[in-house]
Design a protein around this motif. Structure first.
Motif, short mmCIF file in Angstrom:
data_model
loop_
_atom_site.label_atom_id
_atom_site.label_comp_id
_atom_site.label_asym_id
_atom_site.label_seq_id
_atom_site.Cartn_x
_atom_site.Cartn_y
_atom_site.Cartn_z
N SER A 67 0.85 -0.92 0.05
CA SER A 67 -0.04 -0.07 0.15
C SER A 67 1.03 1.25 -0.01
N GLY A 68 0.83 2.06 -0.97
CA GLY A 68 1.38 3.21 -0.91
C GLY A 68 2.79 2.99 -2.23
N ASP A 69 3.64 4.06 -2.15
CA ASP A 69 4.91 4.07 -2.87
C ASP A 69 6.03 3.23 -2.32
N TYR A 70 6.56 2.46 -3.06
CA TYR A 70 7.92 1.91 -2.65
C TYR A 70 9.02 2.02 -3.63
N GLN A 71 10.30 2.14 -2.93
CA GLN A 71 11.64 2.26 -3.82
C GLN A 71 12.17 0.84 -3.83
N ILE A 72 12.30 0.01 -4.82
CA ILE A 72 12.50 -1.36 -4.89
C ILE A 72 14.30 -1.31 -5.42
N THR A 73 14.58 -2.30 -4.81
CA THR A 73 16.24 -2.63 -5.12
C THR A 73 15.99 -3.98 -5.34
N THR A 74 16.46 -4.62 -6.47
CA THR A 74 16.47 -5.66 -6.99
C THR A 74 17.91 -6.40 -7.14
N THR A 75 18.45 -7.68 -6.50
CA THR A 75 19.59 -8.13 -6.70
C THR A 75 19.55 -9.58 -7.29
N ASP A 76 20.55 -10.22 -7.79
CA ASP A 76 20.87 -11.52 -8.09
C ASP A 76 20.86 -12.14 -6.60
N ALA A 77 21.14 -13.60 -6.76
CA ALA A 77 21.60 -14.44 -5.41
C ALA A 77 22.68 -13.94 -4.96
N LEU A 78 23.58 -13.57 -5.64
CA LEU A 78 24.88 -13.01 -5.26
C LEU A 78 25.04 -11.73 -4.78
N GLY A 79 23.98 -10.82 -4.67
CA GLY A 79 23.87 -9.49 -4.37
C GLY A 79 24.31 -8.56 -5.41
N ASN A 80 24.09 -8.83 -6.93
CA ASN A 80 24.73 -7.98 -7.75
C ASN A 80 23.25 -7.16 -8.17
N GLN A 81 23.11 -5.93 -7.99
CA GLN A 81 22.02 -5.24 -8.51
C GLN A 81 21.60 -5.50 -9.86
N ILE A 82 20.31 -5.57 -10.12
CA ILE A 82 19.52 -5.57 -11.37
C ILE A 82 18.77 -4.39 -11.67
N PRO A 83 19.57 -3.54 -12.35
CA PRO A 83 19.03 -2.15 -12.36
C PRO A 83 17.53 -2.10 -13.33
N ALA A 84 17.22 -2.96 -14.04
CA ALA A 84 16.10 -3.23 -14.96
C ALA A 84 15.07 -3.18 -13.78
N TYR A 85 15.10 -4.06 -12.60
CA TYR A 85 13.86 -3.97 -11.76
C TYR A 85 14.04 -3.34 -10.64
N SER A 86 15.01 -2.21 -10.79
CA SER A 86 15.09 -1.37 -9.48
C SER A 86 14.44 -0.12 -9.98
N GLY A 87 13.77 0.57 -8.73
CA GLY A 87 13.14 1.87 -9.08
C GLY A 87 11.96 2.12 -8.21
N VAL A 88 11.12 3.05 -8.36
CA VAL A 88 9.98 3.32 -7.71
C VAL A 88 8.58 2.73 -8.19
N THR A 89 7.93 2.25 -7.43
CA THR A 89 6.65 1.57 -7.62
C THR A 89 5.27 2.44 -7.19
N THR A 90 4.31 2.47 -7.94
CA THR A 90 3.13 3.18 -7.46
C THR A 90 2.02 2.28 -6.99
N ASP A 91 1.31 2.25 -5.72
CA ASP A 91 -0.02 1.53 -5.51
C ASP A 91 -1.01 2.37 -6.18
N THR A 92 -1.64 1.68 -7.09
CA THR A 92 -2.98 2.30 -7.77
C THR A 92 -4.25 2.60 -6.90
N LEU A 93 -4.17 1.89 -5.70
CA LEU A 93 -5.33 1.91 -4.71
C LEU A 93 -5.15 2.84 -3.86
N SER A 94 -4.28 3.47 -3.56
CA SER A 94 -3.74 4.49 -2.41
C SER A 94 -3.58 5.84 -3.03
#
Length: 94
Positions: A67-94
């Motif tokens: 619920s609300g907006d989130y900053q997402i940081t995505t990594t692989d199993a070894l901790g390497n960041q995956i920029p394509a899946y990192s960023g801000v999401t917006t909850d359409t219900l809030s």
């Protein structure tokens, strides 16, 4: 009662750079613009929190409600960041 929405569509698959499912990848969730953890949940009732980070299953997916907006940081199993899946999401219900 609070109601949450899916942050990523049901069945969404996170992929690595080779196009394979991001098995055991991790999604870290924060308040937007901060490094303060923000909980996500296992269903729309927002009663049971996911771990943070959320560990993706063998198919590279997870059910993630919030619920609300989130900053997402995505990594692989070894901790390497995956920029394509990192960023801000917006909850359409809030």
């Amino acid at each position: 009662m609070a109601q949450g929405s899916l942050i990523y569509p049901a069945g969404y698959v996170f992929l690595d750079d080779n196009g394979s499912p991001l098995n055991a990848g991790k999604l870290y969730t924060y308040r937007t613009g901060t490094t303060t953890s923000l909980s996500t949940y296992t269903d729309s009732t927002l009663l049971v929190a996911n771990s943070n980070p959320i560990v993706l299953d063998a198919s590279g997916s997870a059910l993630i409600y919030g619920s609300g907006d989130y900053q997402i940081t995505t990594t692989d199993a070894l901790g390497n960041q995956i920029p394509a899946y990192s960023g801000v999401t917006t909850d359409t219900l809030s």
